[in-house]
Design a protein around this motif. Structure first.
Motif, PDB file in Angstrom:
ATOM      1  N   LEU A 193       0.833  -1.215   0.000  1.00 13.42           N
ATOM      2  CA  LEU A 193       0.000   0.000   0.000  1.00 13.42           C
ATOM      3  C   LEU A 193       0.861   1.255   0.000  1.00 13.42           C
ATOM      4  O   LEU A 193       0.605   2.188  -0.770  1.00 13.42           O
ATOM      5  CB  LEU A 193      -0.920  -0.011   1.218  1.00 13.42           C
ATOM      6  N   MET A 194       1.879   1.295   0.850  1.00 12.82           N
ATOM      7  CA  MET A 194       2.720   2.485   0.926  1.00 12.82           C
ATOM      8  C   MET A 194       3.463   2.731  -0.389  1.00 12.82           C
ATOM      9  O   MET A 194       3.609   3.866  -0.837  1.00 12.82           O
ATOM     10  CB  MET A 194       3.714   2.359   2.085  1.00 12.82           C
ATOM     11  N   ASP A 195       3.944   1.664  -1.012  1.00 15.51           N
ATOM     12  CA  ASP A 195       4.629   1.811  -2.304  1.00 15.51           C
ATOM     13  C   ASP A 195       3.665   2.370  -3.355  1.00 15.51           C
ATOM     14  O   ASP A 195       4.036   3.224  -4.167  1.00 15.51           O
ATOM     15  CB  ASP A 195       5.183   0.462  -2.770  1.00 15.51           C
ATOM     16  N   SER A 196       2.433   1.889  -3.340  1.00 12.96           N
ATOM     17  CA  SER A 196       1.443   2.358  -4.298  1.00 12.96           C
ATOM     18  C   SER A 196       1.077   3.814  -4.047  1.00 12.96           C
ATOM     19  O   SER A 196       0.964   4.616  -4.980  1.00 12.96           O
ATOM     20  CB  SER A 196       0.186   1.482  -4.228  1.00 12.96           C
ATOM     21  N   CYS A 197       0.908   4.175  -2.776  1.00 13.86           N
ATOM     22  CA  CYS A 197       0.596   5.573  -2.424  1.00 13.86           C
ATOM     23  C   CYS A 197       1.713   6.518  -2.853  1.00 13.86           C
ATOM     24  O   CYS A 197       1.462   7.624  -3.344  1.00 13.86           O
ATOM     25  CB  CYS A 197       0.368   5.690  -0.918  1.00 13.86           C
ATOM     26  N   ALA A 198       2.951   6.064  -2.682  1.00 19.66           N
ATOM     27  CA  ALA A 198       4.093   6.912  -3.031  1.00 19.66           C
ATOM     28  C   ALA A 198       4.125   7.236  -4.518  1.00 19.66           C
ATOM     29  O   ALA A 198       4.587   8.311  -4.916  1.00 19.66           O
ATOM     30  CB  ALA A 198       5.394   6.225  -2.608  1.00 19.66           C
ATOM     31  N   ARG A 199       3.605   6.360  -5.352  1.00 20.06           N
ATOM     32  CA  ARG A 199       3.648   6.572  -6.797  1.00 20.06           C
ATOM     33  C   ARG A 199       2.871   7.807  -7.238  1.00 20.06           C
ATOM     34  O   ARG A 199       3.220   8.441  -8.233  1.00 20.06           O
ATOM     35  CB  ARG A 199       3.121   5.340  -7.535  1.00 20.06           C
ATOM     36  N   PHE A 200       1.787   8.147  -6.497  1.00 20.58           N
ATOM     37  CA  PHE A 200       1.033   9.333  -6.896  1.00 20.58           C
ATOM     38  C   PHE A 200       0.986  10.393  -5.784  1.00 20.58           C
ATOM     39  O   PHE A 200       0.142  11.279  -5.777  1.00 20.58           O
ATOM     40  CB  PHE A 200      -0.382   8.968  -7.382  1.00 20.58           C
ATOM     41  N   GLY A 201       1.944  10.308  -4.872  1.00 18.86           N
ATOM     42  CA  GLY A 201       2.129  11.367  -3.886  1.00 18.86           C
ATOM     43  C   GLY A 201       1.253  11.280  -2.664  1.00 18.86           C
ATOM     44  O   GLY A 201       1.201  12.231  -1.870  1.00 18.86           O
ATOM     45  N   ALA A 202       0.564  10.154  -2.463  1.00 17.46           N
ATOM     46  CA  ALA A 202      -0.348  10.039  -1.321  1.00 17.46           C
ATOM     47  C   ALA A 202       0.311   9.456  -0.080  1.00 17.46           C
ATOM     48  O   ALA A 202      -0.361   9.253   0.931  1.00 17.46           O
ATOM     49  CB  ALA A 202      -1.560   9.185  -1.707  1.00 17.46           C
ATOM     50  N   ALA A 203       1.604   9.198  -0.143  1.00 22.16           N
ATOM     51  CA  ALA A 203       2.305   8.701   1.034  1.00 22.16           C
ATOM     52  C   ALA A 203       2.698   9.838   1.969  1.00 22.16           C
ATOM     53  O   ALA A 203       3.103   9.611   3.107  1.00 22.16           O
ATOM     54  CB  ALA A 203       3.548   7.916   0.627  1.00 22.16           C
ATOM     55  N   GLU A 204       2.548  11.060   1.496  1.00 21.06           N
ATOM     56  CA  GLU A 204       2.863  12.238   2.323  1.00 21.06           C
ATOM     57  C   GLU A 204       2.041  13.417   1.803  1.00 21.06           C
ATOM     58  O   GLU A 204       1.453  13.362   0.718  1.00 21.06           O
ATOM     59  CB  GLU A 204       4.353  12.571   2.239  1.00 21.06           C
ATOM     60  N   GLY A 205       1.946  14.457   2.598  1.00 26.28           N
ATOM     61  CA  GLY A 205       1.262  15.669   2.151  1.00 26.28           C
ATOM     62  C   GLY A 205      -0.244  15.564   2.085  1.00 26.28           C
ATOM     63  O   GLY A 205      -0.905  16.354   1.402  1.00 26.28           O
ATOM     64  N   LEU A 206      -0.831  14.589   2.810  1.00 27.03           N
ATOM     65  CA  LEU A 206      -2.289  14.495   2.818  1.00 27.03           C
ATOM     66  C   LEU A 206      -2.798  14.733   4.239  1.00 27.03           C
ATOM     67  O   LEU A 206      -2.086  14.553   5.221  1.00 27.03           O
ATOM     68  CB  LEU A 206      -2.776  13.148   2.289  1.00 27.03           C
ATOM     69  N   ASP A 207      -4.052  15.164   4.323  1.00 24.40           N
ATOM     70  CA  ASP A 207      -4.727  15.299   5.617  1.00 24.40           C
ATOM     71  C   ASP A 207      -5.596  14.069   5.830  1.00 24.40           C
ATOM     72  O   ASP A 207      -6.423  13.739   4.975  1.00 24.40           O
ATOM     73  CB  ASP A 207      -5.607  16.550   5.644  1.00 24.40           C
ATOM     74  N   LEU A 208      -5.427  13.391   6.957  1.00 18.96           N
ATOM     75  CA  LEU A 208      -6.235  12.233   7.308  1.00 18.96           C
ATOM     76  C   LEU A 208      -7.135  12.607   8.473  1.00 18.96           C
ATOM     77  O   LEU A 208      -6.660  13.055   9.515  1.00 18.96           O
ATOM     78  CB  LEU A 208      -5.355  11.046   7.692  1.00 18.96           C
ATOM     79  N   VAL A 209      -8.443  12.412   8.295  1.00 21.23           N
ATOM     80  CA  VAL A 209      -9.430  12.808   9.300  1.00 21.23           C
ATOM     81  C   VAL A 209     -10.306  11.604   9.648  1.00 21.23           C
ATOM     82  O   VAL A 209     -11.066  11.123   8.798  1.00 21.23           O
ATOM     83  CB  VAL A 209     -10.329  13.953   8.776  1.00 21.23           C
ATOM     84  N   PRO A 210     -10.226  11.090  10.882  1.00 24.36           N
ATOM     85  CA  PRO A 210     -11.118  10.001  11.290  1.00 24.36           C
ATOM     86  C   PRO A 210     -12.473  10.587  11.687  1.00 24.36           C
ATOM     87  O   PRO A 210     -12.545  11.625  12.353  1.00 24.36           O
ATOM     88  CB  PRO A 210     -10.393   9.404  12.495  1.00 24.36           C
ATOM     89  N   THR A 211     -13.552   9.915  11.285  1.00 21.73           N
ATOM     90  CA  THR A 211     -14.875  10.479  11.566  1.00 21.73           C
ATOM     91  C   THR A 211     -15.917   9.408  11.853  1.00 21.73           C
ATOM     92  O   THR A 211     -15.741   8.240  11.533  1.00 21.73           O
ATOM     93  CB  THR A 211     -15.400  11.319  10.375  1.00 21.73           C
ATOM     94  N   SER A 212     -17.022   9.889  12.439  1.00 20.11           N
ATOM     95  CA  SER A 212     -18.283   9.162  12.454  1.00 20.11           C
ATOM     96  C   SER A 212     -19.115   9.685  11.294  1.00 20.11           C
ATOM     97  O   SER A 212     -19.125  10.890  11.021  1.00 20.11           O
ATOM     98  CB  SER A 212     -19.026   9.387  13.771  1.00 20.11           C
ATOM     99  N   ARG A 213     -19.842   8.784  10.625  1.00 18.39           N
ATOM    100  CA  ARG A 213     -20.535   9.107   9.370  1.00 18.39           C
ATOM    101  C   ARG A 213     -22.052   9.013   9.536  1.00 18.39           C
ATOM    102  O   ARG A 213     -22.576   8.007  10.011  1.00 18.39           O
ATOM    103  CB  ARG A 213     -20.070   8.117   8.288  1.00 18.39           C
ATOM    104  N   TYR A 214     -22.741  10.079   9.112  1.00 12.43           N
ATOM    105  CA  TYR A 214     -24.199  10.123   9.177  1.00 12.43           C
ATOM    106  C   TYR A 214     -24.732  10.581   7.808  1.00 12.43           C
ATOM    107  O   TYR A 214     -24.164  11.486   7.190  1.00 12.43           O
ATOM    108  CB  TYR A 214     -24.685  11.107  10.236  1.00 12.43           C
TER     109      TYR A 214
END
Length: 218
Positions: A193-214
């Motif tokens: 997963l990390m190798d795949s994310c790195a290919r399009f820049g998603a291994a860094e520079g993203l905001d991750l937000v955990p949430t409850s969904r309604y």
């Protein structure tokens, strides 16, 4: 049109009937509210941007300006986008207004400056999608490529993805990656997963937000 708005202040009022009535009055037909609340307090969150505490999503066939005016009453500095929507893993249906039994992670993606937009989009949507599904314990996966920036803030965001995990994934890496307790498989999935994310820049520079969904029908 699907509109996503990220807020940076308290979000409980977004679940109140008064807010839904205001959103409905703008012509929106559906509403989704994601809140970083006590239910997901143990989950990981990070990012270079101003911390996001709630995300409002609405579907409308009208000018989104009145909708954004409603959201701005809760956060004058809201960041908002119109997006396309893809659902490689359709989230489970729940009763109107009920909390989805899930850790709903929202990731706000930024495109590397050296990567052309078309190449970035294709790599995310066409190549990475199956990798993400195969290496994580998700049971809902929604991709939202940004079509237009509706506010000055958030112009560096190129895509937004929502992934639904079992609640156990907050504390159990095997639940997060779907590796069934196998340490070797966990490491394989994580590395892939990390190798795949790195290919399009998603291994860094993203905001991750955990949430409850309604979700609400208006």
């Amino acid at each position: 049109m699907k509109v996503i708005a990220a807020l940076h202040g308290p979000g409980p009022a977004l679940l109140e009937p008064a807010f839904r009535a205001e959103v409905a009055a703008t012509g929106a037909t559906r509403l989704q509210v994601n809140v970083d609340d006590d239910e997901v307090a143990p989950a990981m969150r990070f990012g270079p941007g101003t911390p996001i505490t709630a995300v409002v999503t609405a579907w409308t066939d009208r000018d989104p300006a009145p909708l954004l005016d409603v959201v701005r009453r809760h956060d004058p500095d809201v960041h908002a986008w119109s997006v396309d929507e893809r659902e490689p893993l359709v989230p489970p249906a729940v009763a109107d207004g009920a909390r989805t039994d899930a850790l709903a992670n929202l990731a706000f993606l930024r495109r590397p400056a050296a990567m052309p937009h078309a190449a970035w989009l294709a790599d995310w949507l066409d190549r990475h999608t199956q990798v993400a599904i195969d290496t994580q314990g998700t049971f809902g996966y929604v991709q939202n490529p940004v079509v237009a920036h509706l506010t000055d803030g958030g112009r560096d965001v190129a895509g937004i993805v929502e992934e639904l995990f079992p609640m156990a994934a907050m504390a159990d890496q095997h639940a997060f990656y779907g590796s069934g307790g196998d340490e070797e498989e966990l490491q394989r999935r994580f590395t892939t997963l990390m190798d795949s994310c790195a290919r399009f820049g998603a291994a860094e520079g993203l905001d991750l937000v955990p949430t409850s969904r309604y979700r609400f029908t208006l």
